[in-house]
Design an enzyme around this catalytic site. Structure first.
Site, PDB file in Angstrom:
ATOM      1  N   ASP A 128      69.047 129.179  -5.755  1.00  0.00           N
ATOM      2  CA  ASP A 128      69.139 128.537  -7.059  1.00  0.00           C
ATOM      3  C   ASP A 128      69.954 127.252  -6.857  1.00  0.00           C
ATOM      4  O   ASP A 128      70.645 127.092  -5.842  1.00  0.00           O
ATOM      5  CB  ASP A 128      69.762 129.468  -8.113  1.00  0.00           C
ATOM      6  CG  ASP A 128      69.371 129.044  -9.533  1.00  0.00           C
ATOM      7  OD1 ASP A 128      68.966 127.870  -9.715  1.00  0.00           O
ATOM      8  OD2 ASP A 128      69.465 129.868 -10.461  1.00  0.00           O
TER       9      ASP A 128
HETATM   10  C1  BGC Z   1      68.232 127.614 -12.886  1.00  0.00           C
HETATM   11  C2  BGC Z   1      66.874 127.756 -12.209  1.00  0.00           C
HETATM   12  C3  BGC Z   1      66.202 126.402 -12.145  1.00  0.00           C
HETATM   13  C4  BGC Z   1      67.106 125.441 -11.394  1.00  0.00           C
HETATM   14  C5  BGC Z   1      66.525 124.045 -11.226  1.00  0.00           C
HETATM   15  C6  BGC Z   1      69.068 126.513 -12.265  1.00  0.00           C
HETATM   16  O1  BGC Z   1      70.171 126.241 -13.049  1.00  0.00           O
HETATM   17  O2  BGC Z   1      68.927 128.828 -12.825  1.00  0.00           O
HETATM   18  O3  BGC Z   1      66.085 128.682 -12.899  1.00  0.00           O
HETATM   19  O4  BGC Z   1      64.956 126.513 -11.531  1.00  0.00           O
HETATM   20  O5  BGC Z   1      68.318 125.320 -12.114  1.00  0.00           O
HETATM   21  O6  BGC Z   1      66.475 123.374 -12.435  1.00  0.00           O
END
Ligand code: BGC
Length: 718
Positions: free
Chosen positions: A258
């Site tokens: 993530d």
């Molecule tokens: C989220 C993800 C997301 C990523 C990129 C993170 O804060 O948990 O689900 O894909 O950001 O935007």
């Protein structure tokens, strides 16, 4: 054999074209050959972001950059390469698709597949190789800010939908990135919390959809979650990533962190993470950049581990960016709008319809009061990664005008103010729950003089959002006061609730006759809603999670295990998540899992199993007849639950094992067969670390919600 660069490029492109038709073994050999030609520096460059949503390729070998994009509700607008600001493109307006819990409420895997195809086609039009979707963490805690992105509280429903979403996306040669692995069930403290989850609960509740998305859906990538699981960050969790995901499940693709979810270099590299992604540079300083190079050189991370990561990324590329006949894609087409409309139409849940107020008899209605901020609000943007720059979005008011405007006068009153922003502090949001008496008075005056009042309330994309949880189940913005005031002056008040997670509807359930639940339902939301109100569409959605009477009834709250103590959230309820908890503990929910009404009636009969006794390797073939006994076309979701009344370990009162959405003309009858493998009745035996079906009696329970079981059959397993 030596290649010139040009010769190698030609080989590489030709290899890309033929790869689809070759066996995985041939592909493996090809990938090995490429890896053998790469320098360590080139390999490391492929393992971390070089911008917000890409990682490097190796141009001398013809390996392109790997690009990805959010997210679950549609392909996000183009942002700048190195910051989150809009790139101000004019060609990136996308289809806004219904949110995760809306898709789950269709109880129709075909809809999940169609969602995936739209995402895949639009990703191709935007030249994105990986879509950071679908997201399907289990809805453990009703307050979780991302419940609306996720699907369900039930692992079986979750699995079926996840598999089809992935297949849909990947049918377009775009990788799905299934997220967030694992036990990321609350947003509060998500980047520090250590979730303590026993292995049985992981195997029975939190893992199945991930496993199915990989083994049945062949998901090419997976995102590790921010949190710790049982003491180890998910991005460096050997049990999670190496043991279970890669070794047991045979995952061949890449594990992507993530954004900003990596905490150490060596532990993450050795314990299964493949690509580090994040939110800001300097990119060469990230854990998987210079520090990883140093760790390899000092022998802390073996070169073979690095090679494995690169091989995985190339494998993903051969199925996506470098695949044969890669589709060009298309964006915001009429066909995509139709998919958004169909999903939205099937997701709407009719919670109450006493007196058959719905569908509205358009010919008899001369005036409609549409009340509530949500009637004019759009829901595409918000929620960080789940925001979409929608090509268009039909609001509830616009939909109602287009469907009823020719025969009735339609007036609007705002009713309440949604004074709440996700990024505000509590102090800044203070008072958001208070009614606005001036707006209520206006709404009451309008409702008094209208034949029908349609109250559009609920939450919005600021109130339900990534990075924070709600504080209570109460309807926000003083909405209950508005509902009470309008209902008091107009007996024909229809409550339409737009939200993605459970809310406290006790008062509304008691006092209102018609209640419709419509989610954040995408570009076509208003049209789908108006068609349901008019009866052009007969509602067929079913709740994908339980609405508790009170927050304290829900398992994590009842056991005081949310948000956790200090940095630890112990999932004390174990396997008793969602209806498994309410049913086993005999707690009456406000609305149960699997519940939803229709404008027609159905009868379920002739329930039988092909045998009365089964061996452990056999399949139970359950059969039943479902009939539309009313006068409208409609669909019933028939749900087959199974219980194991006598077992050496605690088993839930019932568990969903199969279902079928059956579409029927008035008077039509269909016989349906549902298969359940006896092996799927197993529990996870923590002691033996294996699945186990204990011989004895099992009860098959057939119904149209988890709390409306109409027929049961006993079978035995030898
Ligand atoms: C989220 C993800 C997301 C990523 C990129 C993170 O804060 O948990 O689900 O894909 O950001 O935007």
């Amino acid at each position: 054999m030596k290649y010139t660069i040009a010769c190698f490029m030609a080989f590489f492109v030709a290899g890309g074209v033929s790869a689809q038709n070759k066996s995985e073994a041939a592909l493996k050999a090809k990938i090995n050959s490429i890896v053998s030609k790469m320098t360590l520096e080139e390999k490391i460059d492929m393992l971390h972001g070089n911008a917000l949503f890409s990682s490097a390729g190796v141009s001398r070998l013809g390996i392109p950059e790997l690009t990805c994009d959010d997210g679950p509700l549609g392909v996000r607008e183009e942002i700048k390469r190195f910051d989150w600001a809009s790139a101000n493109w004019t060609t990136d307006s996308a289809t806004f698709l219904p949110n995760g819990s809306a898709i789950a409420a269709t109880w129709n895997p075909i809809m999940a597949n169609r969602y995936g195809v739209v995402i895949g086609e639009e990703a191709n039009a935007r030249k994105k190789h990986i879509m950071l979707a679908p997201a399907f963490n289990i809805c453990r805690m009703p307050l979780c800010g991302r419940t609306y992105e996720y699907y369900s509280e039930d692992p079986y429903l979750n699995s079926l939908l996840a598999v089809q979403s992935v297949k849909g996306i990947q049918s377009q040669h775009v990788a799905a990135c299934i997220k967030h692995f694992a036990a990321n069930n609350q947003e509060l403290n998500r980047d520090s919390v250590n979730t303590i989850v026993d292995e049985r609960a992981l195997r029975e509740i939190y893992f199945p959809a991930f496993k199915a998305a990989i083994q049945q859906g062949n998901a090419y990538t997976i995102m590790s979650a921010y949190n710790k699981l049982n003491g180890y960050w998910c991005s460096e969790n050997n049990f999670l990533l190496n043991k279970v995901l890669k070794n047991e499940w045979g995952f061949k693709g890449a594990v992507i962190s993530d954004w900003g979810g990596v905490n150490h270099t060596v532990a993450a590299a050795n314990n299964g993470l493949d690509i580090e992604m994040g939110s800001s540079g300097p990119y060469d300083q990230w854990y998987f950049a210079k520090p990883l190079l140093a760790a390899v050189k000092s022998g802390q991370v073996p070169v073979k581990t690095i090679d494995d990561k690169v091989r995985r990324i190339l494998w993903v590329m051969y199925h996506t960016s470098m695949s044969a006949n890669h589709p060009v894609g298309s964006i915001a087409t009429p066909a995509h709008a139709k998919a958004a409309y169909d999903i939205a139409s099937e997701s709407i849940v009719l919670l109450k319809n006493d007196n058959h107020l719905l569908p509205l008899k358009a010919g008899n209605i001369k005036s409609i009061a549409v009340i509530g901020d949500n009637a004019i609000r759009t829901f595409a943007l918000g929620g960080y990664g789940a925001g979409v720059k929608a090509k268009y979005e039909v609001t509830a008011l616009a939909g109602i005008k287009s469907r009823f405007g020719k025969t009735a006068s339609i007036s609007f009153a705002q009713g309440y103010k949604a004074n709440y922003l996700a990024n505000n502090t509590d102090a800044q949001n203070k008072g958001y729950d208070q009614p606005n008496q001036t707006l209520i008075d206006e709404a009451v005056a309008l409702a008094k003089t209208s034949d029908v009042a349609i109250l559009c309330i609920g939450s919005n994309r600021e109130y339900e959002s990534e990075a924070h949880d709600r504080k209570s189940l109460e309807l926000p913005f003083g909405e209950q006061a508005l509902v009470n005031a309008v209902t008091a002056v107009n007996a024909n008040t229809i409550i339409v609730i737009m939200a993605g997670a459970p809310y406290d509807l006790n008062e509304i359930k008691k006092s209102n006759h018609a209640v419709v639940w419509v989610w954040f339902n995408g570009s076509e939301a208003g049209n789908a809603l108006a068609d349901v109100l008019k009866g052009v569409v007969n509602p067929s959605g079913k709740l994908p999670f339980t609405f508790p009477v009170s927050l304290k009834d829900s398992p994590a709250s009842a056991l005081n295990s949310y948000p956790g103590k200090g940095a630890t959230a112990e999932y004390k309820e174990g396997i008793l998540v969602g209806y498994r908890w309410y049913d086993t503990k005999k707690i009456q929910p406000e609305f149960p899992f699997g519940y939803g009404l229709s404008y027609t009636d159905f009868s379920i009969s002739h329930f039988s199993a092909d045998k009365s006794s089964y061996k452990k390797d056999e399949t139970i073939r359950a059969k039943f007849t479902v009939k539309n006994t009313g006068s409208r076309y409609g669909a019933e979701v028939v749900q087959l639950y199974v219980s194991d009344p006598v077992c050496s370990v605690l088993r839930p009162e019932k568990e969903l094992k199969a279902f079928q959405k059956v579409f029927l003309q008035p008077g039509e009858m269909k016989t349906v067969e549902l298969d359940v493998k006896v092996g799927d009745l197993a529990f996870y035996d923590e002691g033996k670390k294996s699945w186990k079906v204990e011989a004895g009696e099992f009860v098959l329970q057939l119904g149209n919600s988890s709390r409306n079981i109409s027929k049961t059959i006993k079978i035995s397993v030898k």
